[in-house]
Design a protein around this motif. Structure first.
Motif, PDB file in Angstrom:
ATOM      1  N   PHE A 170     -11.292  -0.286   8.810  1.00 57.18           N
ATOM      2  CA  PHE A 170     -11.734   1.106   8.804  1.00 57.18           C
ATOM      3  C   PHE A 170     -13.086   1.221   8.100  1.00 57.18           C
ATOM      4  CE2 PHE A 170      -7.116   2.376   9.236  1.00 57.18           C
ATOM      5  CZ  PHE A 170      -7.270   2.883  10.510  1.00 57.18           C
ATOM      6  N   TRP A 203      -5.288   5.490  -2.131  1.00 54.90           N
ATOM      7  CA  TRP A 203      -4.535   5.190  -0.916  1.00 54.90           C
ATOM      8  C   TRP A 203      -4.480   3.686  -0.775  1.00 54.90           C
ATOM      9  CZ3 TRP A 203      -6.607   8.653   3.600  1.00 54.90           C
ATOM     10  CH2 TRP A 203      -6.725   9.960   3.145  1.00 54.90           C
ATOM     11  N   LEU A 204      -3.278   3.160  -0.941  1.00 50.85           N
ATOM     12  CA  LEU A 204      -3.083   1.718  -0.899  1.00 50.85           C
ATOM     13  C   LEU A 204      -3.681   1.102   0.356  1.00 50.85           C
ATOM     14  CD1 LEU A 204      -1.758  -0.451  -2.512  1.00 50.85           C
ATOM     15  CD2 LEU A 204       0.369  -0.027  -1.317  1.00 50.85           C
ATOM     16  N   ILE A 205      -3.684   1.857   1.459  1.00 51.94           N
ATOM     17  CA  ILE A 205      -4.086   1.274   2.747  1.00 51.94           C
ATOM     18  C   ILE A 205      -5.527   0.807   2.713  1.00 51.94           C
ATOM     19  CG2 ILE A 205      -4.821   3.449   3.818  1.00 51.94           C
ATOM     20  CD1 ILE A 205      -3.476   2.435   6.379  1.00 51.94           C
TER      21      ILE A 205
END
Lengths: 349, 220
Positions: free
Chosen positions: B193, B182-184
């Motif tokens: 996060f 997940w690139l995020i």
């Protein structure tokens, strides 16, 4: 004779959270039908998957917090979140993208902040933005709208379901054959390549004002939204603010240089403008609560949408605009707090 | 005698007063470079070296410093050490130096280092200051590598990739857990996060331990 004496309030509102959520869902039905008509049955699969994961994660989180799950499930808010996620996602989306968006929205954006009534961010938009940032390639597969291109291959119900479940297309079909760049993508990349708005608007995916198909979904969304306003489920300040914040700068820019700025009709009927104005920005929990605050909040979202479309890296900015203004809500509410009658205000000396 | 005290100081720095998770100091490099394990380890080692030596130097010179201008002097000491570390990184780990970029020189402004100079080294003898700097630096390094590990695993599906940046030799892919991530998690939101998850996990462990302790001792 003795009459029964009751304390105020004597007239009670019939509004309740489940009732409001059901009205919102009902208002989305015409647009959902239009979505399926233009972009195929993928929307329905997304809706089913999103609903399943929203409801499951809502129950799991309620159980983890030691509360009865039916307390949260009976207000239908998880289903509204699921519906908004389904509207935001392209009709061809692998199931796990929808699942991550739904789970993140409910678990992180809603329940980690304390559940319905306490969430700072709109859960649907938080979930959508996470998958938009994490999987940019998977969110570009908008199928071409019905009656759009002539060389366009339609996917059958089974083929759409296969794609949703496995992420695979039938043999001999490539992504390019079934999907098209969205009108906002086309506009952004076209303008970057020094094409004029008029040239880009002549492309087959474009409709009378915005994108073909998208503009009709927009019409039906507006229909549902206006019904919600008449029913007083949503107040007029936020939708009007969003539209004003987007369309006023768009009109000014269009009048100055119509060659490189699409007109206000295009902005109104493209992307998520109408969905955002009537259904997302009006989320009663994460929006501003005072009358003046709602106007400021709406205008802020509208202008952010315009700014992201015009100068940003992403083609549409509705979700980002909503999340950014969600952060500003405590400040807006503090500044625009209405004066209590008889307290403060202009001095009466 | 004193060794036990030193060990206890290090333990406190690693867990109860951890600069990254409890004092929340030095968050800028912590959030910015922890995209992978090797980046976190590189910056962690650099910070550890600077913090240990700067604490020692500040403590050794603490009697000669004018009280009014002590903070600028601390910054001068730290800046000269950071310059040394930066030149060493350029000489021995040029690729890692490029990957970390501005965040090696920016160790000067890491408030965890100034905080230890002010709070501990300027009031304590040399040896315990060096031990304190080492403990705090190690605590910061552990947070850096933990968050780097989490973000690398989620963001690109690997663990310990590109370790050749630090140890030389052939380029390595590390342990490939998944083909894509997940690139995020690699992007800035992922840093927030991951830090939030790490802090929450630490608080949960502390709470569980204190509950157990209370049950065992029967105290309320």
């Amino acid at each position: 004779m003795q009459f029964e004496r009751l304390n105020a309030p004597h007239v009670r509102s019939t509004a309740s959270v489940p009732r409001i959520m059901l009205q919102v869902l009902l208002a989305l039905v015409p647009a959902a039908i239009a979505h399926v008509w233009y972009f195929g049955p993928g929307f329905l699969f997304n809706l089913i998957i999103a609903t399943g994961f929203c409801v499951a994660s809502e129950s799991a989180m309620m159980a983890a917090r030691g509360r009865p799950p039916e307390d949260a499930l009976s207000d239908y808010s998880a289903i509204v979140t699921a519906a908004l996620i389904a509207f935001a996602l392209p009709s061809l989306t692998p199931w796990w993208v929808t699942a991550i968006a739904s789970t993140f929205g409910i678990v992180v954006a809603k329940h980690l902040y304390g559940g319905i009534g306490f969430n700072v961010f709109n859960p649907a938009m938080a979930g959508y933005v996470v998958v938009l940032v994490a999987f940019p390639a998977d969110l570009n597969l908008w199928v071409a709208p019905r009656m759009g291109d002539t060389d366009y291959t339609t996917l059958s119900l089974v083929e759409t379901l296969t794609f949703t479940l496995t992420g695979g297309l039938p043999d001999a079909l490539t992504y390019d054959a079934v999907s098209r760049a969205t009108p906002l993508d086309l506009m952004k990349s076209g303008l970057n390549q020094m094409q004029t708005v008029e040239e880009i608007r002549a492309l087959p995916t474009m409709g009378d004002f915005g994108g073909r198909g998208w503009e009709w979904i927009g019409n039906f969304l507006a229909l549902g939204g206006i019904w919600l306003m008449i029913k007083r489920v949503i107040r007029w300040q936020i939708p009007l603010g969003v539209l004003a914040g987007l369309l006023v700068p768009a009109t000014i820019a269009f009048m100055i240089d119509p060659g490189s700025n699409p007109g206000p009709g295009y902005h109104l009927f493209s992307g998520a403008t109408i969905l955002c104005a009537f259904f997302v920005a009006t989320d009663p929990v994460s929006a501003a609560t005072s009358t003046r605050g709602r106007i400021v909040y709406g205008i802020g979202i509208g202008f952010l949408i315009y700014a992201i479309r015009k100068w940003g890296a992403y083609a549409d900015g509705a979700a980002f605009g909503v999340l950014l203004m969600n952060m500003a809500v405590p400040a807006i509410d503090a500044i625009t707090r209405p004066r209590i009658v008889g307290h403060g205000g202009a001095s009466r000396e | 005698m004193t060794e036990g005290r030193h060990l206890q100081g290090i333990a406190t720095a690693l867990w109860r007063d951890n600069p990254g998770l409890v004092q929340l100091l030095g968050l800028c490099p912590l959030l910015a470079v922890t995209g992978s394990f090797v980046n976190g380890l590189g910056l962690g080692i650099a910070t550890l070296a600077v913090l240990t030596v700067s604490n020692g130097l500040v403590s050794a010179t603490r009697r000669f410093l004018q009280k009014e201008i002590r903070i600028p002097i601390f910054v001068l000491i730290i800046a000269s050490l950071v310059t040394c570390v930066e030149l060493l990184f350029e000489a021995f780990f040029p690729a890692l130096d490029r990957a970390l970029g501005i965040f090696i020189p920016l160790i000067v402004t890491n408030c965890a280092i100034v905080a230890r100079a002010e709070v501990f080294a300027s009031r304590n003898p040399v040896v315990s200051s060096i031990v304190d700097g080492f403990g705090m630096g190690l605590g910061f390094l552990l947070v850096l590598v933990t968050i780097g590990l989490m973000r690398e695993l989620v963001g690109q599906g690997t663990v310990f990739a590109d370790m050749h940046l630090l140890f030389g030799g052939e380029p390595v892919n590390g342990l490939v857990v998944a083909d894509a991530g997940w690139l995020i998690a690699i992007l800035p939101p992922g840093a927030f996060f991951a830090l939030a998850v790490a802090i929450a996990a630490k608080n949960a462990m502390d709470r569980r331990r204190s509950v157990r302790l209370r049950e065992r001792t029967g105290l309320r």
